[in-house]
Scaffold this motif. Sequence first.
Motif, PDB file in Angstrom:
ATOM      1  N   PHE A 182      24.009  45.967  -6.445  1.00 55.79           N
ATOM      2  CA  PHE A 182      25.381  46.395  -6.699  1.00 55.79           C
ATOM      3  C   PHE A 182      25.651  46.382  -8.207  1.00 55.79           C
ATOM      4  O   PHE A 182      25.179  45.477  -8.914  1.00 55.79           O
ATOM      5  N   GLY A 229      28.289  37.967   2.775  1.00 57.18           N
ATOM      6  CA  GLY A 229      28.950  39.142   3.330  1.00 57.18           C
ATOM      7  C   GLY A 229      28.375  39.542   4.668  1.00 57.18           C
ATOM      8  O   GLY A 229      27.655  38.788   5.329  1.00 57.18           O
ATOM      9  N   TRP A 267      23.751  35.207   0.404  1.00 55.47           N
ATOM     10  CA  TRP A 267      24.690  36.296   0.684  1.00 55.47           C
ATOM     11  C   TRP A 267      25.672  35.846   1.745  1.00 55.47           C
ATOM     12  O   TRP A 267      25.282  35.360   2.806  1.00 55.47           O
ATOM     13  N   THR A 311      24.464  42.696  -9.333  1.00 55.38           N
ATOM     14  CA  THR A 311      24.129  41.704  -8.305  1.00 55.38           C
ATOM     15  C   THR A 311      22.980  42.224  -7.453  1.00 55.38           C
ATOM     16  O   THR A 311      23.074  43.307  -6.863  1.00 55.38           O
ATOM     17  N   ASN A 355      28.931  47.608 -11.270  1.00 54.40           N
ATOM     18  CA  ASN A 355      30.339  47.944 -11.451  1.00 54.40           C
ATOM     19  C   ASN A 355      30.472  48.897 -12.652  1.00 54.40           C
ATOM     20  O   ASN A 355      30.433  48.469 -13.803  1.00 54.40           O
ATOM     21  N   SER A 394      30.206  49.333  -6.927  1.00 55.39           N
ATOM     22  CA  SER A 394      31.313  48.644  -6.241  1.00 55.39           C
ATOM     23  C   SER A 394      32.130  47.854  -7.268  1.00 55.39           C
ATOM     24  O   SER A 394      31.553  47.085  -8.060  1.00 55.39           O
ATOM     25  N   PRO A 395      33.446  48.022  -7.262  1.00 56.09           N
ATOM     26  CA  PRO A 395      34.285  47.256  -8.198  1.00 56.09           C
ATOM     27  C   PRO A 395      34.439  45.793  -7.802  1.00 56.09           C
ATOM     28  O   PRO A 395      35.026  45.002  -8.554  1.00 56.09           O
ATOM     29  N   GLU A 396      33.952  45.385  -6.638  1.00 59.92           N
ATOM     30  CA  GLU A 396      34.080  43.996  -6.185  1.00 59.92           C
ATOM     31  C   GLU A 396      33.142  43.040  -6.929  1.00 59.92           C
ATOM     32  O   GLU A 396      33.305  41.831  -6.862  1.00 59.92           O
ATOM     33  N   PHE A 397      32.141  43.604  -7.634  1.00 56.99           N
ATOM     34  CA  PHE A 397      31.161  42.775  -8.330  1.00 56.99           C
ATOM     35  C   PHE A 397      31.408  42.900  -9.834  1.00 56.99           C
ATOM     36  O   PHE A 397      31.436  43.992 -10.395  1.00 56.99           O
ATOM     37  N   ALA A 398      31.572  41.746 -10.480  1.00 59.22           N
ATOM     38  CA  ALA A 398      31.845  41.767 -11.922  1.00 59.22           C
ATOM     39  C   ALA A 398      30.589  42.052 -12.725  1.00 59.22           C
ATOM     40  O   ALA A 398      30.663  42.549 -13.851  1.00 59.22           O
TER      41      ALA A 398
END
Length: 201
Positions: free
Chosen positions: A161, A152, A150, A193, A163, A186-190
Amino acid sequence: MSQYPRDEFDKVPETSTRQGVHRERLIPARSSGIGLIITVGVLALLVGLAAYVVLPRLGIGADGNATPVAAETEATDSASPSAPATPSSPPSPSAVPSSSPEPTPVESTPAADKTQPVVVLNASGISGLGAGISARIGAEGWITSSVGNWAGAPLQGSVIFYNGEAQRANAEELSALLGIPTLSESPEFATVTVVAGPGFQ
């Protein structure tokens, strides 16, 4: 015989049934009164028949019998106010309640798709934890696309997470499998996760 001298009234034959001019027998000498008994009996029968047939039609003596019947009818009516007037007639279809209520629409949640790849990240600082999680979910049929650390901000616990709603079923299934209760959209992860934070078991 009599001590009085005979006169004109004594000229009646000895075998006659007459007793005298001033006396008249109501019943003949040979009759035993049967005719009078029959007459009285017939009259009594006629009076009884008239009382049995005529008096109830005139309403005399019928009150005693009519009151209990009326009271019984009223009691029956009050006991079942909703009873139909004609029990033999079937109730109308609108009056019969539906025995099976219409099923309420249930929103069907999509099933988990194990062919979608999963990313596993280690945020606990324990070496090899990500590879262990990958092997664990792989045993259940999941495909791991990548395993890493990680990068972050530090986390207080483990998070999964996802999406959008299309990935929510996969996230919930992995949550139950790994014992991670925290889900975050979260839209940050395709792709889904899994981040194993401190205290992951």
